[in-house]
Design a protein around this motif. Structure first.
Motif, mmCIF file in Angstrom:
data_model
loop_
_atom_site.group_PDB
_atom_site.id
_atom_site.type_symbol
_atom_site.label_atom_id
_atom_site.label_comp_id
_atom_site.label_asym_id
_atom_site.label_seq_id
_atom_site.Cartn_x
_atom_site.Cartn_y
_atom_site.Cartn_z
ATOM 1 N N ALA A 272 0.859 -1.193 0.000
ATOM 2 C CA ALA A 272 0.000 0.000 0.000
ATOM 3 C C ALA A 272 0.886 1.229 0.000
ATOM 4 N N THR A 273 1.668 1.361 -1.067
ATOM 5 C CA THR A 273 2.648 2.450 -1.149
ATOM 6 C C THR A 273 2.251 3.477 -2.198
ATOM 7 N N GLY A 274 0.967 3.685 -2.356
ATOM 8 C CA GLY A 274 0.514 4.751 -3.223
ATOM 9 C C GLY A 274 -0.034 4.287 -4.557
ATOM 10 N N ARG A 275 -0.605 5.232 -5.284
ATOM 11 C CA ARG A 275 -1.202 4.948 -6.590
ATOM 12 C C ARG A 275 -0.635 5.920 -7.621
ATOM 13 N N LYS A 276 -0.713 5.526 -8.896
ATOM 14 C CA LYS A 276 -0.197 6.408 -9.960
ATOM 15 C C LYS A 276 -1.303 6.659 -10.988
ATOM 16 N N PRO A 277 -1.245 7.809 -11.645
ATOM 17 C CA PRO A 277 -2.277 8.120 -12.638
ATOM 18 C C PRO A 277 -2.321 7.069 -13.738
#
Ligand code: NAI
Length: 468
Positions: A272-277
């Motif tokens: 759960a280390t972030g999301r990208k466009p």
């Protein structure tokens, strides 16, 4: 076929934009490549995770929280398959709801992968490979975001042992040991779900605090509360490897400041280390649409890309990756396309973490105000001094109000406590109208309510609270 607006993507940004555009009289179509509408939020994000957060909280509360209220029951038994079925039913009713709203508003919905051919032209490729080309005055890119993975670390997310949020809401059994990589919103919400259901959850977070960007005092107290619930934390710890090992996995991390490596075993690892466009296969480069250095579609204040007639909203553009931010952008853009003055107030976008207790905030944190050199005053009120909270044994947490020292205008409100995600909205309305802490403190609040803690924190900001 020719339209006024074609929206690519039907997440909260896209579907709301389409409905608003249709309501304003624009001939509107949407394109969606998933089998159901609603995007990440409705299918695999906000909605299913909230179903599990609620159900797991009822389970944990029944096991540990109600005997003190004089309600004695036998130890609750977990039926995980039924809990997952509840989650799936909730998702279905929400995605069906979007389909109903498209029909009601006479929006044409195309199933398939949308691609920008050029300004004014969009193609849709369905499952069978058939291509339909549509013409439109305006194209709205609302394709959202995707799991980013761990920066610089190759991870094979199989959604069974090493999972992203997608697999993290669909485990078939409760893991004995779960390691969560990233102490952000997803890690703490889904970590809470599995911790309540019996997993030993260990969170490994790069920063020195969980929920980076949150008010520091809130973040510290929140971590203490989660630790009391049984979660373990390694902060200032950089994960450098996640590998499968036997039936489970191993997570390797090292102190950010330097030092020895630690290896943790886990049955399941949640990344759960972030999301990208998400812009893959959209044809943006060919159409000449410029992305910024973080892969987001570059827009101006009116959501215009550099190519006339092409717009973008939501997770695929700058700003917080939040469903409600995307929705409000969708409404504002539809209004702009209909010739009205659409606008989003980015200073008043609430953020909520749906754990127990909930964490909610709107506006600036103390750290942000200090960094900007803004002279401010702070007022705080703990739920321990609130009658309703005592009656419900929900006394953990506090409300903090931050206001401009000279004008008393409220600049930020931070709440940690039961129902914080609902309580925050009176602060949001107040701030939208440029209200002061005195306005809030002098507004009559029903007694006994948790909301009185918000009023008391406001009283504490401009003078003194009554009940402390
Ligand atoms: P996030 O950006 O909130 O948190 C990711 C965390 O991972 C950060 O704290 C970061 O420091 C840490 N990290 C990065 N690399 C690391 C490494 N190598 N080792 C250890 N830690 C590392 O991202 P998250 O939680 O994946 O959420 C994605 C997006 O979805 C966010 O923008 C979030 O706002 C949104 N979201 C919002 C929800 C809500 O509003 N309730 C619920 C779920 C998601």
């Amino acid at each position: 076929m020719s339209y006024d607006v074609i929206v690519i993507g039907t997440g909260p940004g896209g579907y709301v934009c389409a409905i608003k555009a249709a309501q304003l009289g624009l001939k509107t179509a949407v394109i969606e490549k998933r089998a159901t509408y609603g995007g990440t939020c409705l299918n695999i994000g906000c909605i299913p995770s909230k179903a599990l957060l609620h159900a797991s909280e009822v389970y944990a509360h029944t096991a540990h929280g109600i005997a003190e209220l004089g309600v004695e029951v036998a130890a609750p038994k977990l039926n995980l398959a039924k809990m997952m079925a509840h989650k799936d039913a909730v998702v279905k009713s929400n995605v069906d709801g979007v389909q109903f709203l498209f029909k009601k508003n006479k929006i044409d919905a195309f199933q398939g992968t949308g691609k920008v051919v050029a300004a004014g032209k969009v193609s849709v490729t369905n499952d069978k490979g058939e291509v339909t080309t549509l013409e439109t005055k305006n194209i709205v890119i609302a394709t959202g975001s995707d799991v980013a993975g761990i920066p610089g670390v190759k991870v094979d997310i199989d959604e069974k042992v090493i999972v992203s949020s997608t697999g993290g809401i669909a485990l078939s059994k409760v893991p004995e040991k779960m390691v969560v990589v990233g102490g952000g919103v997803i890690g703490l919400e889904l970590g809470s779900v599995w911790s309540r259901l019996g997993a030993k959850v260990t969170v490994v977070e790069y920063l020195d605090n969980i929920l980076g960007g949150m008010d520091g005092e809130v973040s510290k107290q929140f971590q203490r509360m989660l630790a009391k619930q049984g979660m373990e934390f390694h902060l200032g710890a950089k994960v450098t490897g996640v590998e499968k090992a036997g039936k489970g996995a191993k997570v390797t991390f090292e102190p950010v400041k330097g030092g020895d490596k630690t290896v943790l075993d886990a049955d399941v690892v949640l990344v759960a280390t972030g999301r990208k466009p998400y812009t893959e296969g959209l044809g943006l480069a060919e159409a000449g649409v410029v992305l910024d250095n973080r892969g987001r579609v570059e827009i101006d204040h009116h959501y215009r890309t550099n190519v006339a007639g092409i717009y973008a909203i939501g997770d695929v553009v700058k700003g917080p990756m939040l469903a409600h931010k995307a929705e409000d952008e969708g409404v504002a853009l539809a209004e702009i396309l209909a010739g009205q003055a659409g606008h989003v107030n980015y200073d008043v976008i609430p953020g909520v973490v749906y754990t127990q207790p909930e964490v909610a905030s709107v506006g600036k944190t103390e750290e942000e105000l200090k960094a900007a050199g803004t002279a401010y005053k702070a007022g705080k009120f703990p739920f321990t001094a609130n009658g309703r909270a005592r009656a419900m044994l929900a006394t953990d947490g506090f409300v903090k109000v931050l206001a401009d020292k000279d004008t008393d205008r409220v600049l930020g409100v931070h709440i940690i406590g039961y129902g914080a995600g609902e309580l925050i909205h009176e602060a949001a309305v107040l701030m939208e109208f440029g209200g002061s802490s005195e306005d809030l403190g002098r507004t009559c609040h029903a007694h006994p309510t948790m909301s009185e803690a918000v009023k008391e924190a406001a009283l504490a900001t401009f003078f003194k609270p009554i009940h402390m």
